[in-house]
Write a protein that holds these residues in place. Structure first.
Motif, PDB file in Angstrom:
ATOM      1  N   TYR A  77       0.807  -1.219   0.000  1.00  0.00           N
ATOM      2  CA  TYR A  77       0.000   0.000   0.000  1.00  0.00           C
ATOM      3  C   TYR A  77       0.841   1.269   0.000  1.00  0.00           C
ATOM      4  N   PHE A  78       2.100   1.119   0.475  1.00  0.00           N
ATOM      5  CA  PHE A  78       2.886   2.337   0.609  1.00  0.00           C
ATOM      6  C   PHE A  78       4.256   2.229  -0.047  1.00  0.00           C
ATOM      7  N   ASP A  79       4.693   3.348  -0.606  1.00  0.00           N
ATOM      8  CA  ASP A  79       6.079   3.478  -1.040  1.00  0.00           C
ATOM      9  C   ASP A  79       6.627   4.717  -0.342  1.00  0.00           C
ATOM     10  N   ILE A  80       7.818   4.588   0.174  1.00  0.00           N
ATOM     11  CA  ILE A  80       8.377   5.773   0.830  1.00  0.00           C
ATOM     12  C   ILE A  80       8.947   6.693  -0.242  1.00  0.00           C
ATOM     13  N   ASP A  81       8.390   7.892  -0.255  1.00  0.00           N
ATOM     14  CA  ASP A  81       8.768   8.856  -1.285  1.00  0.00           C
ATOM     15  C   ASP A  81      10.087   9.539  -0.893  1.00  0.00           C
ATOM     16  N   THR A  82      10.110  10.028   0.327  1.00  0.00           N
ATOM     17  CA  THR A  82      11.302  10.752   0.782  1.00  0.00           C
ATOM     18  C   THR A  82      11.366  10.766   2.308  1.00  0.00           C
ATOM     19  N   ARG A  83      12.530  11.022   2.819  1.00  0.00           N
ATOM     20  CA  ARG A  83      12.678  11.209   4.268  1.00  0.00           C
ATOM     21  C   ARG A  83      13.150  12.633   4.479  1.00  0.00           C
ATOM     22  N   ILE A  84      12.509  13.332   5.358  1.00  0.00           N
ATOM     23  CA  ILE A  84      12.977  14.698   5.627  1.00  0.00           C
ATOM     24  C   ILE A  84      13.319  14.838   7.098  1.00  0.00           C
ATOM     25  N   GLU A  85      14.016  15.906   7.410  1.00  0.00           N
ATOM     26  CA  GLU A  85      14.550  16.047   8.757  1.00  0.00           C
ATOM     27  C   GLU A  85      13.525  16.620   9.719  1.00  0.00           C
ATOM     28  N   SER A  86      12.717  17.546   9.221  1.00  0.00           N
ATOM     29  CA  SER A  86      11.845  18.262  10.155  1.00  0.00           C
ATOM     30  C   SER A  86      10.406  18.286   9.612  1.00  0.00           C
ATOM     31  N   ALA A  92       5.513  21.720   2.212  1.00  0.00           N
ATOM     32  CA  ALA A  92       6.166  21.896   0.919  1.00  0.00           C
ATOM     33  C   ALA A  92       6.111  20.609   0.099  1.00  0.00           C
ATOM     34  N   GLU A  93       6.279  19.478   0.772  1.00  0.00           N
ATOM     35  CA  GLU A  93       6.236  18.194   0.072  1.00  0.00           C
ATOM     36  C   GLU A  93       4.833  17.885  -0.458  1.00  0.00           C
ATOM     37  N   PHE A  94       3.843  18.138   0.421  1.00  0.00           N
ATOM     38  CA  PHE A  94       2.445  17.898   0.002  1.00  0.00           C
ATOM     39  C   PHE A  94       2.096  18.719  -1.230  1.00  0.00           C
ATOM     40  N   LYS A  95       2.606  19.949  -1.268  1.00  0.00           N
ATOM     41  CA  LYS A  95       2.248  20.831  -2.381  1.00  0.00           C
ATOM     42  C   LYS A  95       2.762  20.324  -3.704  1.00  0.00           C
ATOM     43  N   LYS A  96       3.795  19.473  -3.645  1.00  0.00           N
ATOM     44  CA  LYS A  96       4.285  18.878  -4.891  1.00  0.00           C
ATOM     45  C   LYS A  96       3.253  17.913  -5.477  1.00  0.00           C
ATOM     46  N   GLY A  97       2.350  17.488  -4.578  1.00  0.00           N
ATOM     47  CA  GLY A  97       1.260  16.651  -5.077  1.00  0.00           C
ATOM     48  C   GLY A  97       1.616  15.188  -5.242  1.00  0.00           C
ATOM     49  N   ILE A  98       2.761  14.767  -4.776  1.00  0.00           N
ATOM     50  CA  ILE A  98       3.128  13.359  -4.937  1.00  0.00           C
ATOM     51  C   ILE A  98       2.777  12.574  -3.682  1.00  0.00           C
ATOM     52  N   ALA A  99       3.277  13.032  -2.540  1.00  0.00           N
ATOM     53  CA  ALA A  99       3.029  12.315  -1.296  1.00  0.00           C
ATOM     54  C   ALA A  99       1.631  12.608  -0.772  1.00  0.00           C
ATOM     55  N   LYS A 100       1.019  11.575  -0.188  1.00  0.00           N
ATOM     56  CA  LYS A 100      -0.328  11.733   0.340  1.00  0.00           C
ATOM     57  C   LYS A 100      -0.325  11.743   1.871  1.00  0.00           C
ATOM     58  N   MET A 101       0.795  11.326   2.442  1.00  0.00           N
ATOM     59  CA  MET A 101       0.789  11.122   3.886  1.00  0.00           C
ATOM     60  C   MET A 101       2.190  11.316   4.440  1.00  0.00           C
ATOM     61  N   ALA A 102       2.232  11.855   5.675  1.00  0.00           N
ATOM     62  CA  ALA A 102       3.523  11.971   6.349  1.00  0.00           C
ATOM     63  C   ALA A 102       3.416  11.261   7.682  1.00  0.00           C
ATOM     64  N   ILE A 103       4.465  10.501   8.044  1.00  0.00           N
ATOM     65  CA  ILE A 103       4.454   9.815   9.325  1.00  0.00           C
ATOM     66  C   ILE A 103       5.616  10.359  10.163  1.00  0.00           C
ATOM     67  N   ILE A 104       5.277  10.810  11.357  1.00  0.00           N
ATOM     68  CA  ILE A 104       6.300  11.418  12.211  1.00  0.00           C
ATOM     69  C   ILE A 104       6.530  10.550  13.459  1.00  0.00           C
ATOM     70  N   PHE A 105       7.749  10.086  13.585  1.00  0.00           N
ATOM     71  CA  PHE A 105       8.098   9.358  14.811  1.00  0.00           C
ATOM     72  C   PHE A 105       8.780  10.343  15.755  1.00  0.00           C
ATOM     73  N   VAL A 123       0.403  10.951  12.370  1.00  0.00           N
ATOM     74  CA  VAL A 123       0.132  10.715  10.948  1.00  0.00           C
ATOM     75  C   VAL A 123      -0.577  11.927  10.378  1.00  0.00           C
ATOM     76  N   ILE A 124       0.011  12.497   9.364  1.00  0.00           N
ATOM     77  CA  ILE A 124      -0.622  13.663   8.733  1.00  0.00           C
ATOM     78  C   ILE A 124      -0.960  13.288   7.303  1.00  0.00           C
ATOM     79  N   THR A 125      -2.209  13.481   6.925  1.00  0.00           N
ATOM     80  CA  THR A 125      -2.574  13.127   5.548  1.00  0.00           C
ATOM     81  C   THR A 125      -3.016  14.354   4.777  1.00  0.00           C
ATOM     82  N   ASP A 126      -2.901  14.213   3.485  1.00  0.00           N
ATOM     83  CA  ASP A 126      -3.385  15.259   2.578  1.00  0.00           C
ATOM     84  C   ASP A 126      -4.891  15.075   2.461  1.00  0.00           C
TER      85      ASP A 126
END
Lengths: 373, 247, 303
Positions: A77-86, A92-105, A123-126
């Motif tokens: 169901y998921f592919d990791i698009d990118t890892r960011i630091e903060s 900014a990533e969501f606005k690119k329109g590719i990623a649908k979800m961000a998971i923050i540990f 969990v933050i979703t678009d």
């Protein structure tokens, strides 16, 4: 005399089959429809969302988070698009329109889990596509829950798991299991109601009904011979649908197949009675088809529960949905086919269907005219 | 009257595969003439009529209708003819007035012309009181008379009538023919098919098709003389009896 | 054999009057014609007779049986061919016949003798679908299907409508031969010229029976004398005649006008007048009225 009646009946039924097999359009509709529907609903219209791109922000970077991330990435169901630091970079990533979800540990994830028995994941979703957002949030919950269970801890991660009941029988939220019973209800209803009513009204249009009525062949036999071919064709259709579901959609029939077929025949008979009832009042094939479509197809699609949950409807609709035969059939099929439950769990629905069938059939029998008006 | 041909065909033929529906039809129809087009079921009448109306392209042969070529000027032909049949005529769910307005509009009459024509038609047919009545509620005979009047609402040069009086009662049937005579007197050419042989007698000339060819073409009087018959019924029977072709 | 007493039938909750107080007697072994235009009530009358419709009021007896209470027995004894062509278009000639034989509890072989003359003509096409038959052949097949259970009464609703003159003649000859076998036959038709082929006819218009009698008696009951007035310029002749004060009625009939005049009319004078007006070929002679003349007169006198 009895023997003669039987041969009359057989001749009539044979004639009905000739009508069906000599009309390519009808044939296509009868057998093309189920195949097309199964493929459409099973694949194209599936509500599964695969390979969603996600963003990972791991403040903790420990063993537990690594394992979790691996598990998420490994799922279809998921592919990791990118890892960011903060987390600041999410928008900014969501606005690119590719990623649908961000998971923050959060930091110290493993420590927290070990010592307090609790750890949070954010969990933050678009939300711009709510359906997708809801679905993928659920997928994440399942994966985390799975991991949680495997972690063998008494306490659980504080994640909301909404659809536990549904997931028990459809753990991956695959589309096919929910749609197949719905499609079965829809197709059987369509074929039985529309085809029967059109077939009977056609005799009126041709004027042959006049001859049939003045013949010594009694009306009940006319009805029986008109319905039999569609009963048989519908059973064949049912088998085709089940076969396609098992082979093509990899659906497992968990319950007793004979119970499933019995319930389906009951539903087919109910639908045939409705077709008969429609044909009593219609004078043209077009009219019969329109009535069947309006009165049966829409309620079957909307009020059966396979497209929209009935619990969420306003109460008048809920009350009305009780009158739709496919609603009860849908519950039965779900219980038997998907949950593998026995007759004891569906006797109530079966009883309702039997009563509907008997009632509808006796009304149409009474209304079936021995005269022209 | 000037002898002008409004329909002229030469070896007009239509084949459907190996089947020759209409075989080398050669005839002409004069302006203002009432031309009866008879034939047994399946003789090729409908095919011939469709070619003349520009609905069907001929396989070979020549044809002019209303001064236009039936191969290349079919749109012009359609503007200059009227058509009415027993089956297709008027919209049952529109009123008398609405039907007139609709057909007037189709043939590009101006609003003024339509209003004038409507008034004229309603008076002529004595349908003033029924102007707002749905056509479905009119008796068959009235419907057919109305349908005819509407078929010539745009003053076509020729009007094609396909069994216009089938099933109509004898009195109304004659009133219908009165309308035909009036139109003919105004110069409209009438091309009519019928199963009533007495109506064949009302025509100036009659052609009888048998198995795709025109077996006879003359005035009713001459045909009766030629075949030694007392009426057109006998003439028709003598010619069509030997037909080999069905519908 | 068949008795209708004061049958009334309306449609659409009484707004459309289909049959208005119809009474009729039809004897056994007759070829009976019901003659009238579309919408006169012919089909309604036949449907009541075949027990397919119930009358609003009045009684009808077929073969001593009441159409309401004994409808099942009546249905066994009649052969019925409804208006419009009504066989299964997607079944072959033989399949159609076999089907109708079976539902009427019989076989093709059992009553083959009765349909033989007719069936032989379509037998070469027995494997052809009914939808692909010509009009005349369809009609023959429909007749075979109506006859297959050897009924006592044969009821044919407009069997010749839309059929060309040659096929019509053939069809009536078939009916004549069937009559010789003892069948009572009822036929409805809008073609007045078919009236003379019947033993007895009823003329019907707007739900009313105008007259029931043998065709020649209906003709002899024509009121007054009928004249044929003939000229090549028939349309102009009609216009002129209609302004003539002695004229009672005038209708076009093929190449002549059929007219009735006041009894005092001097026909010599009339002919001379017309001659002077430019009708050099004028020809006036008394003629025997046709059924159509009678029908028109009856319709006009009933107005």
């Amino acid at each position: 005399m009895k023997k003669q009646n039987r041969s009359q009946l057989l001749t009539f039924i044979k004639k009905e089959f000739m009508h069906v097999f000599r009309d390519r359009k009808t044939l296509l509709m009868l057998f093309g429809l189920p195949i097309a529907q199964i493929i459409l609903f099973g694949f194209a219209l599936s509500n599964e969302i695969k390979n969603s791109k996600i963003i990972i922000i791991d403040y903790s970077n420990d063993i537990t988070t690594k394992q979790l991330i691996e598990k998420i990435d490994a799922s279809k169901y998921f592919d990791i698009d990118t890892r960011i630091e903060s987390a600041d970079g999410i928008e900014a990533e969501f606005k690119k329109g590719i990623a649908k979800m961000a998971i923050i540990f959060p930091p110290n994830f493993a420590d927290n889990l070990q010592h307090t028995g609790k750890a949070d994941i954010q969990v933050i979703t678009d939300g711009s596509d709510p359906n997708v957002a809801t679905a993928i949030t659920t997928y994440i919950s399942i994966i985390v829950n799975d991991y949680n269970a495997a972690y063998n801890h008494t306490s659980s991660l504080p994640l909301q798991i909404n659809a536990e009941m549904r997931m028990m029988y459809n753990p991956e939220l695959r589309g096919a299991p929910t749609f197949v019973p719905g499609v079965m209800a829809l197709i059987l209803m369509l074929v039985c109601t529309m085809m029967t009513s059109a077939a009977i009204v056609k005799e009126k249009e041709l004027g042959t009904m006049e001859i049939l009525l003045v013949s010594p062949f009694d009306p009940v036999s006319i009805i029986i011979s008109k319905l039999t071919p569609y009963l048989l064709i519908s059973i064949l259709n049912l088998l085709i649908i089940l076969f396609l579901s098992v082979t093509l959609l990899e659906l497992e029939i968990k319950g007793n197949i004979f119970l499933l077929i019995f319930e389906s025949i009951l539903f087919i008979l109910t639908s045939l009675s409705i077709g008969l009832l429609i044909s009593v009042n219609a004078t043209t094939q077009k009219g019969a088809m329109m009535t069947s479509l309006m009165s049966m197809m829409l309620p079957t699609m909307l009020l059966t529960g396979f497209m929209f949950p009935i619990e969420n409807m306003p109460w008048p609709m809920q009350v009305f949905s009780n009158l739709v035969p496919s609603r009860w059939y849908f519950i039965t099929i779900k219980n038997v086919m998907l949950k593998g439950l026995g007759f004891s769990s569906v006797w109530k629905e079966t009883l309702i269907l039997i009563s509907m069938c008997v009632l509808l059939f006796s009304i149409s029998l009474r209304k079936f005219k021995i005269r022209l008006e | 009257m000037m002898e002008v041909d409004v329909i002229r065909t030469e070896n007009l033929t239509k084949k459907f595969g190996n089947f020759i529906a209409a075989n080398e039809l050669t005839f002409n129809v004069k302006k203002g003439e009432i031309f009866g087009f008879l034939g047994a079921n399946g003789a090729g009448k409908t095919t011939a009529m469709r070619m003349l109306c520009g609905l069907l392209e001929p396989s070979s042969g020549k044809g002019m209708v209303a001064g236009y070529d039936i191969y290349t000027q079919r749109d012009d032909i359609k503007k200059n003819i009227g058509y009415m049949s027993q089956k297709f005529s008027l919209y049952d769910d529109l009123t008398v007035r609405e039907n007139i307005r609709f057909y007037g509009g189709i043939y590009g009459l101006s609003r003024k012309e339509i209003a004038a024509k409507t008034a004229e038609l309603l008076t002529e047919l004595q349908l003033e009181k029924e102007a707002k009545v749905l056509v479905s509620q009119l008796p068959l005979g009235w419907k057919q008379k109305l349908a005819f009047s509407i078929a010539i609402v745009h003053d076509p040069q020729i009007v094609f009538l396909d069994e216009p009086t089938g099933g109509v009662d004898p009195v109304t049937r004659r009133q219908f023919w009165d309308l035909i005579y009036h139109a003919s007197a105004r110069g409209v050419t009438i091309f009519v098919t019928t199963h009533y042989m007495d109506e064949a007698e009302y025509c100036n000339r009659v052609s009888i098709m048998v198995d795709g060819v025109i077996a006879a073409l003359d005035s009713p009087a001459n045909l009766k003389l030629k075949y030694g018959a007392n009426n057109m019924d006998e003439v028709f029977y003598q010619l069509a009896r030997n037909a080999t072709r069905g519908e | 054999m068949i008795t209708f007493s004061n049958i009334k039938k309306t449609y659409l909750k009484g707004t459309v009057l289909a049959l208005d107080d119809v009474s009729l007697d039809i004897n056994k072994g007759q070829l009976f014609g019901l003659i009238g235009p579309d919408g006169a009530g012919k089909t309604t009358l036949f449907r009541i007779l075949t027990t397919l419709l119930l009358p609003d009021s009045g009684t009808a007896i077929v073969n001593g049986l009441d159409i309401i209470t004994d409808y099942k027995k009546i249905r066994d004894s009649i052969g019925y061919m409804p208006g419009k062509f009504s066989l299964y278009q997607d079944l072959s000639v033989e399949e159609n016949l076999h089907f109708f034989a079976t539902i009427f509890n019989t076989t093709i072989e059992e009553n083959y003798e009765l349909i033989k003359d007719i069936y032989i003509q379509i037998e070469p096409f027995k494997n052809r679908r009914a939808g692909k038959l010509s009009g005349g052949m369809k009609q023959k097949l429909a007749l075979c299907c109506a006859l297959i259970h050897n009924p006592e009464i044969l009821i044919l609703d407009e069997p010749t409508t839309g059929v060309d003159a040659v096929s019509r003649k053939e069809f009536w000859e078939m009916l004549k031969r069937l009559k010789l076998k003892g069948l009572t036959i009822l036929v409805s038709t809008p073609y007045m010229d078919e009236a003379n082929l019947c033993d007895q006819i009823a003329l019907i218009q707007n739900g009313k029976i105008l007259s029931v009698d043998e065709p020649h008696k209906i003709v002899s009951n024509f009121d007054g004398k009928l004249y044929s007035v003939k000229s090549a310029k028939i349309f102009q002749l009609m216009t002129l005649l209609k302004s003539y004060p002695d004229l009672k009625s005038c209708f076009a009939f093929g190449d002549a006008l059929h007219a009735t005049f006041l009894e005092t009319t001097n026909y010599e004078e009339l002919a001379q007048n017309l001659l002077k007006k430019g009708f050099e070929d004028i020809e006036i002679k008394e003629i025997t009225p046709s059924i159509e003349d009678c029908f028109i007169q009856l319709v006009n006198s009933n107005k």
